[in-house]
Write a protein that holds these residues in place. Structure first.
Motif, short mmCIF file in Angstrom:
data_model
loop_
_atom_site.label_atom_id
_atom_site.label_comp_id
_atom_site.label_asym_id
_atom_site.label_seq_id
_atom_site.Cartn_x
_atom_site.Cartn_y
_atom_site.Cartn_z
N THR A 123 -48.55 12.97 4.44
CA THR A 123 -49.84 13.39 4.98
C THR A 123 -49.71 14.66 5.80
OG1 THR A 123 -49.50 11.90 6.87
CG2 THR A 123 -50.80 11.06 5.01
N ASN A 124 -48.60 14.82 6.50
CA ASN A 124 -48.33 16.04 7.27
C ASN A 124 -47.17 16.77 6.58
OD1 ASN A 124 -47.61 18.05 9.13
ND2 ASN A 124 -48.16 16.76 10.90
N THR A 125 -47.52 17.66 5.68
CA THR A 125 -46.49 18.30 4.86
C THR A 125 -45.57 19.20 5.68
OG1 THR A 125 -48.05 20.08 4.28
CG2 THR A 125 -47.91 18.20 2.77
N ASN A 126 -46.14 19.93 6.65
CA ASN A 126 -45.30 20.82 7.47
C ASN A 126 -44.26 20.02 8.25
OD1 ASN A 126 -46.59 23.17 6.63
ND2 ASN A 126 -48.10 23.08 8.28
N LYS A 127 -44.68 18.88 8.81
CA LYS A 127 -43.75 18.03 9.57
C LYS A 127 -42.67 17.46 8.65
CE LYS A 127 -43.63 14.25 12.94
NZ LYS A 127 -42.45 13.60 12.36
N ALA A 128 -43.07 17.03 7.47
CA ALA A 128 -42.12 16.48 6.51
C ALA A 128 -41.07 17.51 6.13
CB ALA A 128 -42.85 15.98 5.28
N ILE A 129 -41.52 18.73 5.89
CA ILE A 129 -40.58 19.79 5.51
C ILE A 129 -39.64 20.09 6.67
CG2 ILE A 129 -40.41 22.24 4.90
CD1 ILE A 129 -43.18 21.86 3.48
N GLY A 130 -40.20 20.16 7.89
CA GLY A 130 -39.37 20.43 9.06
C GLY A 130 -38.38 19.32 9.36
N ASP A 131 -38.80 18.08 9.14
CA ASP A 131 -37.94 16.93 9.46
C ASP A 131 -36.84 16.69 8.44
OD1 ASP A 131 -39.43 16.47 11.71
OD2 ASP A 131 -40.61 14.82 10.85
N HIS A 132 -37.14 16.92 7.17
CA HIS A 132 -36.22 16.49 6.13
C HIS A 132 -35.48 17.62 5.41
CE1 HIS A 132 -37.95 12.60 6.83
NE2 HIS A 132 -39.14 12.98 6.38
N CYS A 133 -35.99 18.83 5.46
CA CYS A 133 -35.34 19.94 4.75
C CYS A 133 -34.29 20.60 5.66
CB CYS A 133 -36.37 20.97 4.29
SG CYS A 133 -37.52 20.30 3.06
N LYS A 134 -33.05 20.51 5.28
CA LYS A 134 -31.96 20.99 6.13
C LYS A 134 -31.29 22.25 5.57
CE LYS A 134 -32.67 17.26 8.48
NZ LYS A 134 -33.47 17.33 9.74
N GLY A 135 -31.59 22.56 4.33
CA GLY A 135 -30.94 23.72 3.71
C GLY A 135 -31.68 25.01 4.00
N ILE A 136 -31.26 26.06 3.30
CA ILE A 136 -31.90 27.37 3.46
C ILE A 136 -33.22 27.38 2.70
CG2 ILE A 136 -31.69 29.84 2.97
CD1 ILE A 136 -28.67 29.51 3.15
N THR A 137 -34.28 27.76 3.38
CA THR A 137 -35.58 27.87 2.71
C THR A 137 -35.85 29.32 2.36
OG1 THR A 137 -36.71 28.06 4.85
CG2 THR A 137 -36.51 25.85 3.90
N ASN A 138 -36.59 29.51 1.31
CA ASN A 138 -36.94 30.85 0.84
C ASN A 138 -38.45 30.97 0.81
OD1 ASN A 138 -34.11 31.72 -0.46
ND2 ASN A 138 -34.52 29.59 -0.93
N ARG A 139 -38.95 32.14 1.18
CA ARG A 139 -40.40 32.34 1.20
C ARG A 139 -40.78 33.38 0.14
NH1 ARG A 139 -42.86 29.93 5.39
NH2 ARG A 139 -44.68 31.28 5.33
N TYR A 140 -41.81 33.02 -0.65
CA TYR A 140 -42.28 33.89 -1.72
C TYR A 140 -43.81 33.97 -1.66
CZ TYR A 140 -37.62 33.42 -3.69
OH TYR A 140 -36.26 33.44 -3.88
N PRO A 141 -44.38 35.14 -2.01
CA PRO A 141 -45.84 35.26 -2.02
C PRO A 141 -46.45 34.56 -3.22
CG PRO A 141 -44.84 37.31 -2.75
CD PRO A 141 -43.71 36.40 -2.35
N LEU A 142 -47.46 33.70 -2.96
CA LEU A 142 -48.15 32.99 -4.03
C LEU A 142 -49.66 33.18 -3.90
CD1 LEU A 142 -46.40 29.51 -4.41
CD2 LEU A 142 -46.05 31.58 -5.76
N GLU A 143 -50.34 33.21 -5.05
CA GLU A 143 -51.80 33.28 -5.07
C GLU A 143 -52.36 31.90 -4.72
OE1 GLU A 143 -55.13 35.40 -5.19
OE2 GLU A 143 -53.36 36.30 -6.10
N THR A 144 -53.19 31.84 -3.68
CA THR A 144 -53.81 30.58 -3.27
C THR A 144 -55.31 30.77 -3.18
OG1 THR A 144 -53.75 30.99 -0.88
CG2 THR A 144 -51.73 30.09 -1.89
N ALA A 145 -56.01 29.68 -2.91
CA ALA A 145 -57.47 29.76 -2.77
C ALA A 145 -57.85 30.68 -1.61
CB ALA A 145 -58.05 28.36 -2.54
N GLY A 146 -56.98 30.77 -0.62
CA GLY A 146 -57.24 31.64 0.53
C GLY A 146 -56.64 33.01 0.40
#
Length: 256
Positions: free
Chosen positions: A40-63
């Motif tokens: 339900t809280n995706t940001n918290k889930a990612i912060g709590d469980h993802c321990k490796g290196i994250t990568n950020r990429y630009p994606l087309e979204t509704a916003g």
């Protein structure tokens, strides 16, 4: 610029985006995975469980275009293992048995490919490639005015002769020589076609617009005789203008 190699696939109605990076490792949109796994809280889930290196990429979204976090297989497994969704195990099997091998083999995943015959798979792959080619062609077309403008900025800041402008146009893919360029400039009223001292001189309108300057000099065939010379010169602004005009960009239209 958005990443055009990203593939979309669905798990029980949830959309998950993934692609293979330059090192051949599959990466997954963390938010998509978390939503598919019922967090339900995706940001918290990612912060709590993802321990490796994250990568950020630009994606087309509704916003609009947004920077989205992508994770590797290790963090993908951590999110799956921590999910309370009953279908998490099914999701895991589907990801690692079908999606990941497909991404590594084909560069993407097509929904329903497990039940396709080899002929259907080949046809679906061809259609997918055609859609990607069309998408990239559309993006290049949209970017073309910016590319032309950028290329034009590399022109000389100094004034150049019309003959040198023809060489600059040739470097940008426009096949036109000095004589034809002079004729084109006269036909389109950039240069005067009136015989006499005004021949090939820039018209006042385009001098005032900053496209041309007139270089004044002298010519002495003998010590007793001296003549004034006038030579049309194309300014840096003029070079940019004519490169873009001949390439048909910036709303000017292709040169005839």
């Amino acid at each position: 610029m958005t990443n055009t190699s990203i593939s979309n696939f669905a798990f029980k109605g949830a959309n998950v985006r993934a692609f293979e990076d330059a090192d051949g490792k599959p990466l997954f949109c963390a938010k998509d995975v978390a939503e598919a796994l019922g967090y339900t809280n995706t940001n918290k889930a990612i912060g709590d469980h993802c321990k490796g290196i994250t990568n950020r990429y630009p994606l087309e979204t509704a916003g609009g275009i947004q920077q989205m976090t992508f994770i590797g297989e290790g963090d993908l497994y951590r999110l799956i293992a921590s999910s309370k969704l009953p279908a998490a195990q099914e999701f895991e099997s589907w990801i690692f048995d079908d999606v990941v091998p497909s991404i590594r083999k084909h560069g993407g995943y097509m929904a329903g490919q497990e039940s396709m015959s080899p002929e259907e798979m080949a046809l679906a792959s061809m259609r997918w490639l055609q859609s990607k080619v069309a998408e990239q062609a559309k993006q290049l077309e949209a970017q073309a005015p910016k590319v032309a403008f950028s290329d034009a900025l590399t022109v000389s800041k100094d004034c150049i002769l019309v003959g040198h402008l023809s060489k600059l146009l040739h470097q940008n893919g426009v096949q036109i020589g000095q004589n034809r360029l002079y004729q084109w400039l006269r036909d389109h009223k950039y240069l005067s076609s009136r015989k006499g001292s005004d021949w090939n001189m820039p018209t006042q309108k385009y001098v005032e617009q900053g496209l041309f300057q007139i270089k004044i000099g002298t010519y002495s065939p003998t010590p007793e005789r001296t003549f004034e010379t006038r030579t049309p010169m194309v300014t840096g602004k003029g070079q940019q203008y004519f490169v873009n005009k001949f390439l048909g960009y910036k709303g000017i239209g292709k040169a005839a």
